[in-house]
Write a protein that holds these residues in place. Structure first.
Motif, short mmCIF file in Angstrom:
data_model
loop_
_atom_site.label_atom_id
_atom_site.label_comp_id
_atom_site.label_asym_id
_atom_site.label_seq_id
_atom_site.Cartn_x
_atom_site.Cartn_y
_atom_site.Cartn_z
N GLY A 169 0.81 -1.22 0.00
CA GLY A 169 0.00 0.00 0.00
C GLY A 169 0.84 1.27 0.00
N GLN A 170 2.00 1.22 0.63
CA GLN A 170 2.87 2.40 0.65
C GLN A 170 3.40 2.71 -0.74
OE1 GLN A 170 5.92 2.55 3.54
NE2 GLN A 170 4.63 1.61 5.09
N GLU B 69 1.82 1.80 -3.51
CA GLU B 69 0.66 2.29 -4.27
C GLU B 69 0.40 3.76 -3.99
OE1 GLU B 69 -2.68 -0.27 -3.48
OE2 GLU B 69 -2.14 -1.56 -5.16
N ALA B 70 0.50 4.14 -2.72
CA ALA B 70 0.28 5.54 -2.37
C ALA B 70 1.30 6.43 -3.09
CB ALA B 70 0.37 5.73 -0.86
N ALA B 71 2.53 5.93 -3.19
CA ALA B 71 3.58 6.70 -3.85
C ALA B 71 3.30 6.81 -5.35
CB ALA B 71 4.94 6.06 -3.61
N ARG B 72 2.81 5.72 -5.94
CA ARG B 72 2.48 5.76 -7.37
C ARG B 72 1.33 6.73 -7.62
NH1 ARG B 72 2.97 -0.66 -8.31
NH2 ARG B 72 5.24 -0.70 -8.50
N CYS B 73 0.37 6.76 -6.67
CA CYS B 73 -0.80 7.60 -6.86
C CYS B 73 -0.45 9.09 -6.90
CB CYS B 73 -1.82 7.37 -5.74
SG CYS B 73 -2.73 5.86 -5.96
N ASN C 83 -7.60 4.90 -11.54
CA ASN C 83 -6.23 5.44 -11.64
C ASN C 83 -5.25 4.34 -12.04
OD1 ASN C 83 -6.11 4.03 -9.29
ND2 ASN C 83 -5.29 5.69 -8.04
N LEU D 46 -4.49 1.53 -10.85
CA LEU D 46 -3.83 0.65 -9.89
C LEU D 46 -4.19 -0.79 -10.25
CD1 LEU D 46 -4.03 2.28 -6.36
CD2 LEU D 46 -2.07 2.08 -7.87
N ARG E 26 -1.75 10.22 -13.27
CA ARG E 26 -2.09 9.99 -11.86
C ARG E 26 -1.99 11.25 -11.02
NH1 ARG E 26 0.85 4.16 -11.26
NH2 ARG E 26 -0.97 2.87 -11.67
N PHE F 22 -6.67 5.84 0.95
CA PHE F 22 -6.85 4.40 1.15
C PHE F 22 -7.46 4.09 2.51
CE2 PHE F 22 -3.32 5.13 -1.66
CZ PHE F 22 -3.40 4.15 -2.64
N ASN G 190 -1.91 4.35 4.43
CA ASN G 190 -0.68 4.22 3.64
C ASN G 190 0.21 5.44 3.69
OD1 ASN G 190 -1.43 1.66 2.94
ND2 ASN G 190 -2.26 2.23 0.95
N TRP H 29 3.69 7.19 4.71
CA TRP H 29 5.05 6.66 4.78
C TRP H 29 5.56 6.87 6.19
CZ3 TRP H 29 4.73 10.27 0.26
CH2 TRP H 29 4.15 9.61 -0.83
N ARG I 217 -2.10 14.96 1.81
CA ARG I 217 -1.08 14.55 0.84
C ARG I 217 -1.68 14.51 -0.57
NH1 ARG I 217 1.65 8.74 1.75
NH2 ARG I 217 -0.49 8.05 1.38
#
Lengths: 219, 266
Positions: free
Chosen positions: A115-116, A118-122, B57, B59, B96, B103, B107, B109, B169
């Motif tokens: 998920g981390q 994926e969040a970065a890709r988003c 998007n 994914l 994107r 989420f 998620n 970091w 974010r």
């Protein structure tokens, strides 16, 4: 006990200790870097490359270090690879350590929640930056302890280099023992040297672990 | 990206299909989302709500049909090729940036502070300087009422606070659409409200939002339209007054909402 012998053999032992540290540091860090590259290629590379890496890891982990060293040092010249004992020692150390390191890194990759990523890709971060900024700092949390552990194991594996006449600590100690017919004192001192390396490594490892987990401390 | 005329749908989904091996996760979904609309996706678990959202998007790479954001086909080079080829990662990254996502599991970091989480993409995707990025990130954190927590690591934030940082974010990137994947499902009940109120505020400011949710209250009061999915099919898509009316037309919607009514949620 004849500790005054160390006045005569001290310099040789210290030089041997220096060679041990040199082989250990260069060999381990070389293995660390190669292991990381292997783990990255395994993760991001095409399937045929993955099979090659898989085979490499299995073969190197499945054979004794001393055999690998023999093959490289005594077998190398047949393939035009003429190495000095120290060169052969360091190179074989890199080869020997890399699959273990790559397996540690592989487990680290798997430990980072997807998920981390994926969040970065988003938000549009590039895959290279995701590796550097999101995955690497995260995977250091679970792998710092096993990395330290393996560095510690490798301190003592350097002793095997003496069989191809690398003038490291064990080699110098054996020379001293053979020339003076003393055994207990030289090997006690030898143990002390390894022990110093080990506590030094665990101290650095503990510092590193505190550094990479600082964000997990409760305020 | 070209601005489509204001009255055109911002997202067009047509004939969308998605398979996981033999499992048909989405079957022929056709749906538009209008600018500034709040669309809630509801339905039983496993009905394909999250999969649908994640196709928007890319994914999840959808197998058939098309998804357009402001006239741009998402993810694939062309809808007519067979087999389809994905866009270059460079182009996908550009698409994107216009689609924010939040989420269920936040998620964030964990090795970055709240401020660093928000500023990261501003610096390394939008290319802002550190001071510009910091200013923008602070503004985004202020929007979610977390100005006083910018130096906290996620481990030192409550679930609700973490989710609000995650929202900050996403909105800091100034997306044209926001996707929410069960944003309150992982939260303790008393923390749900603070996240929903931030989302309500965004809706009032005209953000286009697609929200997968089990918060029927939110769907009933904030959504412009509610889409009901079951077994990968779009069963109904209507204003909440019709979906949540005493007797919805579709028996499957009725059956689904019955459990909520029994708990007096709607």
């Amino acid at each position: 006990m004849e500790f005054d012998l160390f006045l005569r053999y001290g310099p040789a032992l210290l030089t041997g200790f220096g060679v041990t540290i040199l082989c250990w540091l260069v060999g381990s860090f070389g293995g660390l870097v190669l292991g990381f590259v292997l783990a990255c290629l395994y993760r991001y590379g095409p399937a045929p490359l993955r099979w090659v890496i898989y085979a490499y890891v299995e073969v190197i982990r499945g054979t004794p270090f001393m055999i690998q060293l023999f093959i490289l040092y005594y077998g190398g010249p047949h393939f035009g690879l003429l190495l000095s004992p120290i060169q052969a020692g360091i190179l074989s150390f890199i080869v020997y350590g890399s699959p273990y390191f790559s397996e540690i890194f592989r487990s680290g990759f798997n430990a980072v929640p997807h998920g981390q990523v994926e969040a970065a890709r988003c938000v549009g971060l590039s895959e290279g930056r995701i590796l550097r900024r999101i995955i690497l700092p995260q995977m250091l949390v679970p792998i710092t302890a096993p990395l330290t552990n393996f560095f510690i194991i490798l301190t003592k594996e350097t002793a095997i280099l003496s069989v191809v006449t690398v003038p490291e600590l064990l080699y110098e100690t054996q020379t001293m023992a053979a020339e003076t017919f003393t055994f207990v004192e030289p090997f006690l001192v030898l143990s002390l040297f390894y022990w110093l390396m080990v506590i030094g490594t665990s101290w650095v490892g503990a510092k590193a672990e505190a550094r990479v987990t600082r964000h997990l401390r409760k305020a | 990206m070209d601005e489509t005329p204001k009255d055109q749908p911002i997202i067009r989904i047509s004939g969308l299909c998605k398979y996981f091996d033999d499992f048909e996760a989405l079957r022929d979904i056709t749906l538009d989302v209008n600018r500034s609309e709040v669309l809630c996706l509801i339905g039983p678990s496993g009905s394909g709500k999250s999969t649908l959202l994640r196709c928007l998007n890319f994914l999840e790479a959808y197998d058939g049909g098309e998804v357009y954001l402001e006239g741009d086909l998402i993810g694939w080079r062309s809808a007519r090729e067979a087999p389809r080829r994905p866009l270059s990662s460079e182009k996908l990254r550009r698409q994107r940036q216009h689609i924010g996502m939040v989420f269920q599991q936040f998620n964030l970091w964990p090795h970055m502070t709240a401020l660093e989480n928000v500023a990261e993409a501003l610096m390394h995707v939008k290319g802002l300087s550190k001071s510009e990025a910091t200013t923008k990130a602070r503004a985004a954190l202020a929007k979610v009422n977390l100005s006083d927590k910018e130096k906290n690591y996620p481990a030192n934030l409550s679930g609700g606070q973490q989710q609000r940082v995650a929202i900050a974010r996403a909105i800091a990137m100034e997306p044209s659409v926001m996707l929410f994947d069960e944003p309150t499902s992982a939260l303790d009940p008393e923390l749900v409200g603070e996240v929903l109120s931030v989302m309500k505020e965004m809706a009032n400011e005209g953000m286009t939002m697609v929200v997968v949710t089990h918060e029927m209250g939110f769907a009933a009061h904030v959504a412009d339209r509610v889409a009901f999915l079951e077994e990968g099919r779009l069963v109904a898509c209507s204003p909440p007054s019709e979906i949540f009316g005493r007797e919805p037309d579709d028996p499957r919607v009725r059956a689904f909402l019955k459990t909520y009514r029994e708990r007096n949620v709607v």
